[in-house]
Design a protein around this motif. Structure first.
Motif, PDB file in Angstrom:
ATOM      1  N   LYS A 125       0.437  37.650  21.415  1.00 50.17           N
ATOM      2  CA  LYS A 125      -0.955  37.964  21.720  1.00 50.17           C
ATOM      3  C   LYS A 125      -1.476  39.068  20.812  1.00 50.17           C
ATOM      4  O   LYS A 125      -2.658  39.099  20.437  1.00 50.17           O
ATOM      5  N   ARG A 126      -0.602  39.964  20.391  1.00 50.44           N
ATOM      6  CA  ARG A 126      -0.988  41.060  19.500  1.00 50.44           C
ATOM      7  C   ARG A 126      -1.071  40.600  18.031  1.00 50.44           C
ATOM      8  O   ARG A 126      -1.580  41.323  17.177  1.00 50.44           O
ATOM      9  N   GLY A 127      -0.542  39.401  17.747  1.00 47.48           N
ATOM     10  CA  GLY A 127      -0.640  38.877  16.383  1.00 47.48           C
ATOM     11  C   GLY A 127       0.689  38.619  15.705  1.00 47.48           C
ATOM     12  O   GLY A 127       0.733  38.034  14.617  1.00 47.48           O
ATOM     13  N   PHE A 128       1.795  39.038  16.316  1.00 45.72           N
ATOM     14  CA  PHE A 128       3.110  38.816  15.729  1.00 45.72           C
ATOM     15  C   PHE A 128       3.519  37.347  15.847  1.00 45.72           C
ATOM     16  O   PHE A 128       3.162  36.665  16.818  1.00 45.72           O
ATOM     17  N   THR A 129       4.269  36.875  14.866  1.00 42.69           N
ATOM     18  CA  THR A 129       4.926  35.574  14.953  1.00 42.69           C
ATOM     19  C   THR A 129       6.387  35.838  15.282  1.00 42.69           C
ATOM     20  O   THR A 129       7.078  36.557  14.550  1.00 42.69           O
ATOM     21  N   VAL A 130       6.860  35.258  16.380  1.00 45.69           N
ATOM     22  CA  VAL A 130       8.159  35.656  16.944  1.00 45.69           C
ATOM     23  C   VAL A 130       9.073  34.454  17.105  1.00 45.69           C
ATOM     24  O   VAL A 130       8.680  33.416  17.644  1.00 45.69           O
ATOM     25  N   LYS A 131      10.314  34.601  16.651  1.00 41.38           N
ATOM     26  CA  LYS A 131      11.381  33.633  16.873  1.00 41.38           C
ATOM     27  C   LYS A 131      12.423  34.271  17.772  1.00 41.38           C
ATOM     28  O   LYS A 131      12.843  35.397  17.538  1.00 41.38           O
ATOM     29  N   GLN A 132      12.844  33.557  18.791  1.00 46.13           N
ATOM     30  CA  GLN A 132      13.860  34.077  19.718  1.00 46.13           C
ATOM     31  C   GLN A 132      15.260  33.627  19.320  1.00 46.13           C
ATOM     32  O   GLN A 132      15.462  32.504  18.863  1.00 46.13           O
ATOM     33  N   VAL A 133      16.227  34.509  19.526  1.00 41.44           N
ATOM     34  CA  VAL A 133      17.647  34.170  19.459  1.00 41.44           C
ATOM     35  C   VAL A 133      18.271  34.659  20.757  1.00 41.44           C
ATOM     36  O   VAL A 133      18.230  35.859  21.053  1.00 41.44           O
ATOM     37  N   VAL A 134      18.826  33.755  21.553  1.00 38.37           N
ATOM     38  CA  VAL A 134      19.393  34.101  22.851  1.00 38.37           C
ATOM     39  C   VAL A 134      20.794  33.509  22.925  1.00 38.37           C
ATOM     40  O   VAL A 134      20.968  32.293  22.877  1.00 38.37           O
ATOM     41  N   ARG A 135      21.791  34.395  23.050  1.00 34.34           N
ATOM     42  CA  ARG A 135      23.181  33.947  23.097  1.00 34.34           C
ATOM     43  C   ARG A 135      23.970  34.848  24.045  1.00 34.34           C
ATOM     44  O   ARG A 135      23.455  35.834  24.565  1.00 34.34           O
ATOM     45  N   ASP A 136      25.243  34.548  24.207  1.00 35.95           N
ATOM     46  CA  ASP A 136      26.160  35.423  24.911  1.00 35.95           C
ATOM     47  C   ASP A 136      26.276  36.743  24.151  1.00 35.95           C
ATOM     48  O   ASP A 136      26.241  36.777  22.919  1.00 35.95           O
ATOM     49  N   TYR A 137      26.434  37.835  24.894  1.00 31.78           N
ATOM     50  CA  TYR A 137      26.448  39.156  24.265  1.00 31.78           C
ATOM     51  C   TYR A 137      27.527  39.286  23.190  1.00 31.78           C
ATOM     52  O   TYR A 137      27.307  39.883  22.139  1.00 31.78           O
ATOM     53  N   ALA A 138      28.697  38.705  23.463  1.00 24.48           N
ATOM     54  CA  ALA A 138      29.799  38.829  22.510  1.00 24.48           C
ATOM     55  C   ALA A 138      29.452  38.214  21.157  1.00 24.48           C
ATOM     56  O   ALA A 138      29.992  38.614  20.127  1.00 24.48           O
ATOM     57  N   GLN A 139      28.538  37.249  21.152  1.00 22.09           N
ATOM     58  CA  GLN A 139      28.129  36.597  19.904  1.00 22.09           C
ATOM     59  C   GLN A 139      27.027  37.359  19.171  1.00 22.09           C
ATOM     60  O   GLN A 139      26.733  37.061  18.020  1.00 22.09           O
ATOM     61  N   LEU A 140      26.445  38.340  19.831  1.00 20.24           N
ATOM     62  CA  LEU A 140      25.295  39.056  19.259  1.00 20.24           C
ATOM     63  C   LEU A 140      25.601  40.485  18.845  1.00 20.24           C
ATOM     64  O   LEU A 140      24.943  41.025  17.950  1.00 20.24           O
ATOM     65  N   GLU A 141      26.577  41.116  19.500  1.00 18.29           N
ATOM     66  CA  GLU A 141      26.740  42.559  19.356  1.00 18.29           C
ATOM     67  C   GLU A 141      26.927  42.995  17.896  1.00 18.29           C
ATOM     68  O   GLU A 141      26.252  43.921  17.423  1.00 18.29           O
ATOM     69  N   ALA A 142      27.828  42.346  17.176  1.00 16.02           N
ATOM     70  CA  ALA A 142      28.114  42.770  15.804  1.00 16.02           C
ATOM     71  C   ALA A 142      26.867  42.675  14.927  1.00 16.02           C
ATOM     72  O   ALA A 142      26.575  43.591  14.144  1.00 16.02           O
ATOM     73  N   ASP A 143      26.125  41.589  15.045  1.00 13.42           N
ATOM     74  CA  ASP A 143      24.910  41.428  14.240  1.00 13.42           C
ATOM     75  C   ASP A 143      23.843  42.436  14.639  1.00 13.42           C
ATOM     76  O   ASP A 143      23.108  42.952  13.787  1.00 13.42           O
ATOM     77  N   ALA A 144      23.750  42.728  15.943  1.00 10.27           N
ATOM     78  CA  ALA A 144      22.764  43.714  16.406  1.00 10.27           C
ATOM     79  C   ALA A 144      23.075  45.092  15.828  1.00 10.27           C
ATOM     80  O   ALA A 144      22.188  45.800  15.339  1.00 10.27           O
ATOM     81  N   LEU A 145      24.346  45.485  15.871  1.00  9.88           N
ATOM     82  CA  LEU A 145      24.737  46.789  15.341  1.00  9.88           C
ATOM     83  C   LEU A 145      24.587  46.854  13.827  1.00  9.88           C
ATOM     84  O   LEU A 145      24.382  47.934  13.261  1.00  9.88           O
ATOM     85  N   ALA A 146      24.653  45.704  13.168  1.00 10.35           N
ATOM     86  CA  ALA A 146      24.489  45.654  11.713  1.00 10.35           C
ATOM     87  C   ALA A 146      23.025  45.571  11.297  1.00 10.35           C
ATOM     88  O   ALA A 146      22.726  45.532  10.097  1.00 10.35           O
ATOM     89  N   GLY A 147      22.110  45.557  12.255  1.00  8.91           N
ATOM     90  CA  GLY A 147      20.682  45.539  11.937  1.00  8.91           C
ATOM     91  C   GLY A 147      20.163  44.207  11.442  1.00  8.91           C
ATOM     92  O   GLY A 147      19.207  44.150  10.660  1.00  8.91           O
ATOM     93  N   LYS A 148      20.746  43.111  11.926  1.00 10.69           N
ATOM     94  CA  LYS A 148      20.345  41.796  11.434  1.00 10.69           C
ATOM     95  C   LYS A 148      19.175  41.186  12.198  1.00 10.69           C
ATOM     96  O   LYS A 148      18.719  40.102  11.867  1.00 10.69           O
ATOM     97  N   TYR A 149      18.718  41.871  13.256  1.00  6.47           N
ATOM     98  CA  TYR A 149      17.562  41.389  14.007  1.00  6.47           C
ATOM     99  C   TYR A 149      16.407  42.381  13.835  1.00  6.47           C
ATOM    100  O   TYR A 149      16.621  43.581  13.663  1.00  6.47           O
ATOM    101  N   ASP A 150      15.194  41.868  13.915  1.00  6.42           N
ATOM    102  CA  ASP A 150      14.019  42.752  13.855  1.00  6.42           C
ATOM    103  C   ASP A 150      13.839  43.495  15.173  1.00  6.42           C
ATOM    104  O   ASP A 150      13.397  44.652  15.191  1.00  6.42           O
ATOM    105  N   ALA A 151      14.148  42.822  16.263  1.00  4.31           N
ATOM    106  CA  ALA A 151      13.970  43.412  17.590  1.00  4.31           C
ATOM    107  C   ALA A 151      15.082  42.899  18.492  1.00  4.31           C
ATOM    108  O   ALA A 151      15.501  41.733  18.377  1.00  4.31           O
ATOM    109  N   PHE A 152      15.530  43.765  19.381  1.00  2.00           N
ATOM    110  CA  PHE A 152      16.662  43.417  20.246  1.00  2.00           C
ATOM    111  C   PHE A 152      16.391  43.981  21.634  1.00  2.00           C
ATOM    112  O   PHE A 152      16.115  45.175  21.790  1.00  2.00           O
ATOM    113  N   ILE A 153      16.443  43.115  22.628  1.00  5.32           N
ATOM    114  CA  ILE A 153      16.238  43.547  24.011  1.00  5.32           C
ATOM    115  C   ILE A 153      17.597  43.757  24.660  1.00  5.32           C
ATOM    116  O   ILE A 153      18.435  42.855  24.676  1.00  5.32           O
TER     117      ILE A 153
END
Length: 506
Positions: free
Chosen positions: A372-400
């Protein structure tokens, strides 16, 4: 784009939960009968987070081991967050950086003695671990044996919270045999009331009562644990009595289960939107400010949590009782980019994990608010164990993520240090800001309860001023068990305990 849907019907996943749990029950049927013969019934427990590091004590698996009453440190935390004796019977502060801990008489689950050499070995190994445990992100410590039952610990900097720090599950004390392989192995080498007897990958674990425990013996002869990331499956397993205790019942299932099966209590957990400050769209402070302005916390609480959460107040929510009075207004925030400027940016990747079932729904609502604010957003939703390393390496723009702000030391300073400083070991936002580092360092060096709270609140304001993390809401915990037949489950706002020596059926 992976977009989760909210499941209103419980029937399909009842079968899923049963299918997940039956193999373990079958495999452990002999153990269950043996336990009954020895007195008491085995517990059946379903946990939300499968092991991500093969039960290593240096990551989030350590918290799982603590919740299952397998591991212990020199100290433990009381309900008010104060340090209490565990493997250390007492301690004293000799100077700003020096402490002496006197050990109690205790044995490891493999029969060897808890002695100063074992404590030194365990604490030294934790300090050398890679990645370093979050609890050591803002300090270092050196342990040496002194006499038959005392250990001297010297910290790199003055650390008034050392007794609380040593209660962290990542600083558990293990026997020498735990360190003989390629990885640290707590199975059979810890000191808690339950022994980790077997682990079947990310599927299940078996606990047996530690009959040599130094404290009150466990009232249950053991526990059969399954790891089920799907929250609705966990709730259905509880509903059908396939399990006795279900960790983290989804909000969407709480009203369906009823008050006798769900137990809600306040937490220090804040759900936040971490924005990548080093790479991509959110390296621009104006874009981070635009994302912050896009978020409607009250709408998230209403739409996803059905009112069983609190609207965002900052990094530290109602579960940190002193935070509201100490909080100061963030300063230095960038002016937000307008909608037209936002619309010209490239697509952003928004990631979150399935282990907490509300988070994919939160991601969907956040995606809508950002769009609604104007961003174009793609979601990635997985088990935490599959995401943690990439999240800590800064491979996502945003992480909830859902983060307990008091988890590491029952004091938010270690959370601020690990998540928001240049050298922080859990810095998903990749923030490196001199003002933030200075504020956190000042808070870490501050003694005295009120003064420390004030310093922590100022550091919180400096972090919020960068918009590295946008607070979304503050969770309330919901654990599941039938209070008419299950007793002694720990409802712990600090999330350190769940199953205890007192947990039993009957």
């Amino acid at each position: 784009m992976l977009t989760p849907r909210r499941r209103r019907s419980a029937l399909p996943l009842t079968l899923s939960a049963t299918a997940l749990l039956v193999p373990l029950a079958t495999a452990c049927s002999g153990g269950a009968s043996d336990g009954a013969a020895a007195g008491g019934q085995r517990l059946r427990v379903v946990m939300a987070f499968p092991p991500a590091q093969a039960m290593s004590p240096y990551g989030d698996d350590a918290v799982t081991l603590s919740r299952l009453a397998v591991i212990e440190g020199l100290t433990t935390l009381g309900r008010d967050g104060t340090a209490k004796p565990a493997l250390a019977a007492s301690w004293k502060r000799d100077s700003a950086k020096e402490w002496t801990f006197t050990l109690r008489r205790a044995t490891f689950q493999d029969g060897t003695k808890v002695d100063p050499a074992a404590v030194v070995r365990s604490l030294t190994a934790a300090g050398k671990a890679s990645p370093k445990p979050r609890v050591l992100s803002d300090t270092g410590l050196t342990a040496t044996a002194r006499g038959a039952d005392t250990v001297r610990i010297v910290t790199d900097e003055a650390d008034p919270l050392l007794p609380q720090r040593l209660a962290n599950p990542s600083l558990t004390i293990l026997s020498a045999a735990a360190y003989t392989g390629a990885r640290v192995d707590p199975a059979g080498h810890a000191t808690g009331p339950f022994t980790l007897a077997a682990v079947k990958g990310a599927v299940s674990a078996t606990l047996e009562r530690n009959d040599s425990y130094w404290g009150d013996k466990a009232k249950a002869p053991g526990a059969d644990v399954t790891f089920v990331a799907d929250g609705t499956a966990r709730a259905n397993a509880l509903r059908t009595e396939a399990v006795d205790v279900a960790e983290y019942v989804p909000i969407s299932q709480a009203s369906l289960l009823g008050d006798g099966l769900v137990h809600e209590f306040p937490s220090a957990r804040t759900n936040g939107l971490s924005l990548n400050t080093q790479h991509g769209v959110f390296a621009d402070p104006a874009m981070r400010a635009a994302a912050r302005e896009a978020i409607d916390s009250k709408a998230l609480v209403k739409a996803v949590y059905e009112g069983r959460a609190d609207a965002a107040q900052g990094l530290l929510g109602p579960g940190v009782p002193w935070a509201a009075d100490a909080r100061t207004t963030p300063a230095g925030r960038a002016k937000a980019a307008d909608k037209a400027q936002v619309a010209r940016t490239k697509e952003i990747v928004l990631a979150t994990y399935t282990n907490r079932p509300e988070l994919p729904e939160v991601a969907t609502v956040v995606q809508q608010q950002l769009t609604k604010r104007g961003f174009t957003v793609k979601q990635v939703v997985r088990d935490y164990a599959q995401l943690e390393a990439d999240a800590l390496a800064g491979k996502y723009d945003a992480f909830i993520q859902a983060r307990n702000t008091l988890l590491d030391t029952a004091d938010p300073v270690s959370y601020l240090a690990s998540d928001f400083t240049c050298d922080g070991s859990f810095n998903i936002s990749q923030l490196c800001d001199k003002r933030v580092d200075a504020a956190v360092d000042k808070a870490a060096a501050t003694a005295g309860t009120d003064a420390r709270h004030t310093a922590a609140a100022r550091a919180e304001a400096d972090v919020l001023g960068t918009d590295a993390l946008v607070p979304l809401l503050h969770e309330r915990f919901v654990q599941g068990y039938d209070d008419s037949r299950v007793h002694g489950v720990s409802l712990d706002p600090l999330e350190r305990t769940l199953i205890t020596a007192d947990t039993r059926l009957g």
